[in-house]
Motif scaffolding. Structure first.
Motif, PDB file in Angstrom:
ATOM      1  N   TYR A  16       0.848  -1.191   0.000  1.00 11.16           N
ATOM      2  CA  TYR A  16       0.000   0.000   0.000  1.00 11.16           C
ATOM      3  C   TYR A  16       0.884   1.241   0.000  1.00 11.16           C
ATOM      4  CZ  TYR A  16      -4.281  -2.596   1.281  1.00 11.16           C
ATOM      5  OH  TYR A  16      -5.367  -3.435   1.303  1.00 11.16           O
ATOM      6  N   ASN A  17       0.446   2.260  -0.693  1.00  7.96           N
ATOM      7  CA  ASN A  17       1.160   3.552  -0.683  1.00  7.96           C
ATOM      8  C   ASN A  17       2.647   3.433  -0.994  1.00  7.96           C
ATOM      9  OD1 ASN A  17      -0.884   5.487  -0.002  1.00  7.96           O
ATOM     10  ND2 ASN A  17      -1.010   4.453   1.967  1.00  7.96           N
ATOM     11  N   ILE A  20       4.054   0.236   2.313  1.00 10.10           N
ATOM     12  CA  ILE A  20       3.572  -0.650   3.380  1.00 10.10           C
ATOM     13  C   ILE A  20       3.326  -2.045   2.828  1.00 10.10           C
ATOM     14  CG2 ILE A  20       1.882  -0.932   5.234  1.00 10.10           C
ATOM     15  CD1 ILE A  20       1.182   2.099   4.723  1.00 10.10           C
ATOM     16  N   VAL A  22       2.016  -5.489   2.955  1.00 13.31           N
ATOM     17  CA  VAL A  22       0.951  -6.108   3.741  1.00 13.31           C
ATOM     18  C   VAL A  22       0.815  -7.611   3.461  1.00 13.31           C
ATOM     19  CG1 VAL A  22      -1.542  -6.155   4.031  1.00 13.31           C
ATOM     20  CG2 VAL A  22      -0.327  -4.008   4.241  1.00 13.31           C
ATOM     21  N   GLY A  41      -6.934 -13.126  12.273  1.00 11.69           N
ATOM     22  CA  GLY A  41      -7.427 -12.017  13.074  1.00 11.69           C
ATOM     23  C   GLY A  41      -7.482 -10.712  12.298  1.00 11.69           C
ATOM     24  N   ASN A  42      -7.853  -9.701  13.036  1.00 14.26           N
ATOM     25  CA  ASN A  42      -7.912  -8.352  12.515  1.00 14.26           C
ATOM     26  C   ASN A  42      -6.586  -7.918  11.910  1.00 14.26           C
ATOM     27  OD1 ASN A  42      -9.178  -5.881  12.257  1.00 14.26           O
ATOM     28  ND2 ASN A  42     -10.026  -6.052  14.330  1.00 14.26           N
ATOM     29  N   GLY A  43      -6.618  -7.467  10.668  1.00 16.72           N
ATOM     30  CA  GLY A  43      -5.398  -6.945  10.064  1.00 16.72           C
ATOM     31  C   GLY A  43      -4.454  -7.997   9.513  1.00 16.72           C
ATOM     32  N   ALA A  44      -4.874  -9.250   9.497  1.00 13.54           N
ATOM     33  CA  ALA A  44      -4.000 -10.323   8.999  1.00 13.54           C
ATOM     34  C   ALA A  44      -3.786 -10.236   7.485  1.00 13.54           C
ATOM     35  CB  ALA A  44      -4.589 -11.679   9.358  1.00 13.54           C
ATOM     36  N   GLY A  45      -4.737  -9.614   6.774  1.00 14.66           N
ATOM     37  CA  GLY A  45      -4.595  -9.471   5.323  1.00 14.66           C
ATOM     38  C   GLY A  45      -5.683 -10.158   4.518  1.00 14.66           C
ATOM     39  N   LYS A  46      -6.777 -10.525   5.164  1.00 17.92           N
ATOM     40  CA  LYS A  46      -7.847 -11.245   4.462  1.00 17.92           C
ATOM     41  C   LYS A  46      -8.518 -10.368   3.403  1.00 17.92           C
ATOM     42  CE  LYS A  46     -10.081 -11.981   8.307  1.00 17.92           C
ATOM     43  NZ  LYS A  46      -9.197 -11.207   9.214  1.00 17.92           N
ATOM     44  N   THR A  47      -8.922  -9.177   3.835  1.00 20.05           N
ATOM     45  CA  THR A  47      -9.587  -8.271   2.902  1.00 20.05           C
ATOM     46  C   THR A  47      -8.646  -7.898   1.751  1.00 20.05           C
ATOM     47  OG1 THR A  47     -11.007  -7.378   4.620  1.00 20.05           O
ATOM     48  CG2 THR A  47     -10.675  -5.980   2.694  1.00 20.05           C
ATOM     49  N   THR A  48      -7.405  -7.656   2.086  1.00 16.37           N
ATOM     50  CA  THR A  48      -6.420  -7.306   1.058  1.00 16.37           C
ATOM     51  C   THR A  48      -6.290  -8.426   0.025  1.00 16.37           C
ATOM     52  OG1 THR A  48      -5.216  -5.918   2.628  1.00 16.37           O
ATOM     53  CG2 THR A  48      -3.997  -6.659   0.684  1.00 16.37           C
ATOM     54  N   GLU A  60      -7.416   2.086  -3.287  1.00 13.65           N
ATOM     55  CA  GLU A  60      -6.866   2.264  -1.937  1.00 13.65           C
ATOM     56  C   GLU A  60      -5.352   2.457  -1.983  1.00 13.65           C
ATOM     57  OE1 GLU A  60      -8.531   0.148   1.078  1.00 13.65           O
ATOM     58  OE2 GLU A  60     -10.189  -0.650  -0.107  1.00 13.65           O
ATOM     59  N   GLU A  94     -17.034  -6.306   2.539  1.00 14.22           N
ATOM     60  CA  GLU A  94     -17.280  -6.210   3.977  1.00 14.22           C
ATOM     61  C   GLU A  94     -18.186  -4.997   4.229  1.00 14.22           C
ATOM     62  OE1 GLU A  94     -14.024  -6.763   7.344  1.00 14.22           O
ATOM     63  OE2 GLU A  94     -13.745  -4.941   6.202  1.00 14.22           O
ATOM     64  N   GLU A 172     -16.141 -11.315   5.184  1.00 12.84           N
ATOM     65  CA  GLU A 172     -16.641 -11.192   6.559  1.00 12.84           C
ATOM     66  C   GLU A 172     -18.174 -11.160   6.654  1.00 12.84           C
ATOM     67  OE1 GLU A 172     -14.516 -11.454   9.800  1.00 12.84           O
ATOM     68  OE2 GLU A 172     -13.472 -10.062   8.491  1.00 12.84           O
ATOM     69  N   GLN A 205     -13.353 -13.790  10.361  1.00 14.08           N
ATOM     70  CA  GLN A 205     -12.673 -13.825  11.661  1.00 14.08           C
ATOM     71  C   GLN A 205     -13.308 -14.856  12.564  1.00 14.08           C
ATOM     72  OE1 GLN A 205     -11.521 -10.401  13.915  1.00 14.08           O
ATOM     73  NE2 GLN A 205     -11.720  -9.078  12.122  1.00 14.08           N
TER      74      GLN A 205
HETATM   75  P1  ATP Z   1     -10.043  -6.972   8.895  1.00 23.50           P
HETATM   76  O1  ATP Z   1     -10.750  -8.076   9.545  1.00 23.50           O
HETATM   77  O2  ATP Z   1      -9.762  -5.797   9.800  1.00 23.50           O
HETATM   78  O3  ATP Z   1     -10.611  -6.559   7.580  1.00 23.50           O
HETATM   79  P2  ATP Z   1      -7.996  -8.218   7.378  1.00 23.50           P
HETATM   80  O4  ATP Z   1      -7.372  -9.510   7.740  1.00 23.50           O
HETATM   81  O5  ATP Z   1      -9.018  -8.226   6.325  1.00 23.50           O
HETATM   82  O6  ATP Z   1      -8.578  -7.550   8.665  1.00 23.50           O
HETATM   83  P3  ATP Z   1      -6.708  -6.178   5.891  1.00 23.50           P
HETATM   84  O7  ATP Z   1      -7.892  -5.276   5.927  1.00 23.50           O
HETATM   85  O8  ATP Z   1      -6.390  -6.844   4.640  1.00 23.50           O
HETATM   86  O9  ATP Z   1      -6.809  -7.241   7.031  1.00 23.50           O
HETATM   87  O10 ATP Z   1      -5.476  -5.330   6.387  1.00 23.50           O
HETATM   88  C1  ATP Z   1      -4.165  -5.860   6.448  1.00 23.50           C
HETATM   89  C2  ATP Z   1      -3.181  -4.786   6.834  1.00 23.50           C
HETATM   90  O11 ATP Z   1      -3.116  -3.813   5.797  1.00 23.50           O
HETATM   91  C3  ATP Z   1      -3.547  -4.028   8.099  1.00 23.50           C
HETATM   92  O12 ATP Z   1      -2.364  -3.837   8.827  1.00 23.50           O
HETATM   93  C4  ATP Z   1      -4.072  -2.719   7.589  1.00 23.50           C
HETATM   94  O13 ATP Z   1      -3.801  -1.688   8.500  1.00 23.50           O
HETATM   95  C5  ATP Z   1      -3.303  -2.521   6.307  1.00 23.50           C
HETATM   96  N1  ATP Z   1      -4.080  -1.738   5.313  1.00 23.50           N
HETATM   97  C6  ATP Z   1      -5.297  -2.049   4.835  1.00 23.50           C
HETATM   98  N2  ATP Z   1      -5.712  -1.151   3.923  1.00 23.50           N
HETATM   99  C7  ATP Z   1      -4.729  -0.230   3.837  1.00 23.50           C
HETATM  100  C8  ATP Z   1      -4.533   0.957   3.061  1.00 23.50           C
HETATM  101  N3  ATP Z   1      -5.453   1.369   2.196  1.00 23.50           N
HETATM  102  N4  ATP Z   1      -3.384   1.635   3.239  1.00 23.50           N
HETATM  103  C9  ATP Z   1      -2.440   1.213   4.110  1.00 23.50           C
HETATM  104  N5  ATP Z   1      -2.556   0.110   4.849  1.00 23.50           N
HETATM  105  C10 ATP Z   1      -3.677  -0.617   4.725  1.00 23.50           C
END
Ligand code: ATP
Length: 248
Positions: A16-17, A20, A22, A41-48, A60, A94, A172, A205
């Motif tokens: 990202y950006n 970062i 991920v 868990g939260n922030g693991a990278g599932k949505t990404t 994004e 989500e 989710e 999650q």
């Molecule tokens: P959640 O359940 O919160 O959706 P997740 O497993 O789906 O968690 P992601 O949303 O993929 O996790 O996020 C993974 C990491 O990427 C996190 O550390 C988040 O802060 C970071 N992240 C997500 N979107 C961005 C963005 N647009 N810019 C910078 N960092 C991002």
């Protein structure tokens, strides 16, 4: 595995950006006709991961910088989300994005926009969606913004179904819903998989419920797959029990 992957994610990295990192080399195989769960868990990278597949990262400021994503053996990384829908891959985001000011039925009809055959089949599909979600039929004339969280989740899945997808990426689905509703939504996912042959890749999650309904699971931690296996095996795995099944 002897099952050929319908969707194959090979060692992808997502940044990202520009800085970062991920996803640090994520690989997954999604077999046709299966329900595959992406856990963690939260922030693991599932949505990404889901957004990398459906090419929704650009808005994004994220990009896939390494690896490949194949659907039916073809690279799909450069396709727009709309092209992907016409190839049969659709994401349900989500937070159940419905158009709040449209009625439930109007929302469902927006899902048919990529189809080239107007008329009768759209009506049939609407009836098909209502047969899985009778609650949506009751609420068809209500403004989506005034329906419950569960109804909005149903509406979002129903709208995706209107494009006649081969594969749904479901982010989710349990979020913010009472346990009984979560169960209902997963029951419908299972029926859509068995009766309509829809392939699912779902991010969750809620490991408990996901591993009861999915066939196979991948566990993500800090942008890496740390474990994967048949859902039944993961449910019995001591580490999964200790670190994930207690949580939800
Ligand atoms: P959640 O359940 O919160 O959706 P997740 O497993 O789906 O968690 P992601 O949303 O993929 O996790 O996020 C993974 C990491 O990427 C996190 O550390 C988040 O802060 C970071 N992240 C997500 N979107 C961005 C963005 N647009 N810019 C910078 N960092 C991002």
């Amino acid at each position: 595995s002897t099952e050929e992957a319908l969707l194959a994610v090979n060692n992808i990295e997502v940044i990202y950006n520009h800085v970062i990192l991920v996803l640090k080399g994520v690989s997954l195989n999604v077999p046709k006709g299966g329900i595959t769960a992406l856990l963690g868990g939260n922030g693991a990278g599932k949505t990404t991961t889901l957004k990398a597949i459906s090419n929704l990262l650009r808005s994004e400021r994220g990009e896939v910088t390494k690896g490949s994503i194949l659907y039916h053996g073809e690279r799909i990384q450069d396709l727009t989300p709309a092209d992907l829908v016409s190839r049969g891959v659709i994401q349900v985001m989500e937070g159940r994005h419905c158009f709040e000011h449209l009625t439930v039925e109007e929302n469902l009809l927006t899902g048919a926009y990529t189809r080239r055959d107007g008329g009768k089949s759209v009506k049939d599909d609407l009836e098909m969606v209502y047969s899985y979600f009778p609650r949506l039929k009751e609420r068809r004339s209500s403004q989506a913004g005034y329906t419950s969280g569960g109804e909005q989740q149903m509406c979002a899945i129903g709208r995706a179904l209107m494009s006649r997808p081969e594969t749904i990426l479901l982010d989710e689905p349990s979020m913010g819903l009472a346990p009984q509703l979560v169960e209902q939504i997963f029951d419908i996912v299972k029926r859509l998989n068995e009766e309509q042959g829809v392939t699912f890749l779902l991010a969750e999650q809620n490991t408990n419920v996901a591993l009861r309904f999915a066939h196979y699971g991948y566990i993500l931690e800090s942008g890496r797959v740390v474990m994967d296996g048949a859902a039944a095996d993961l449910r019995e795995n001591p580490d999964v029990k200790e670190f994930y099944l207690g949580m939800s």
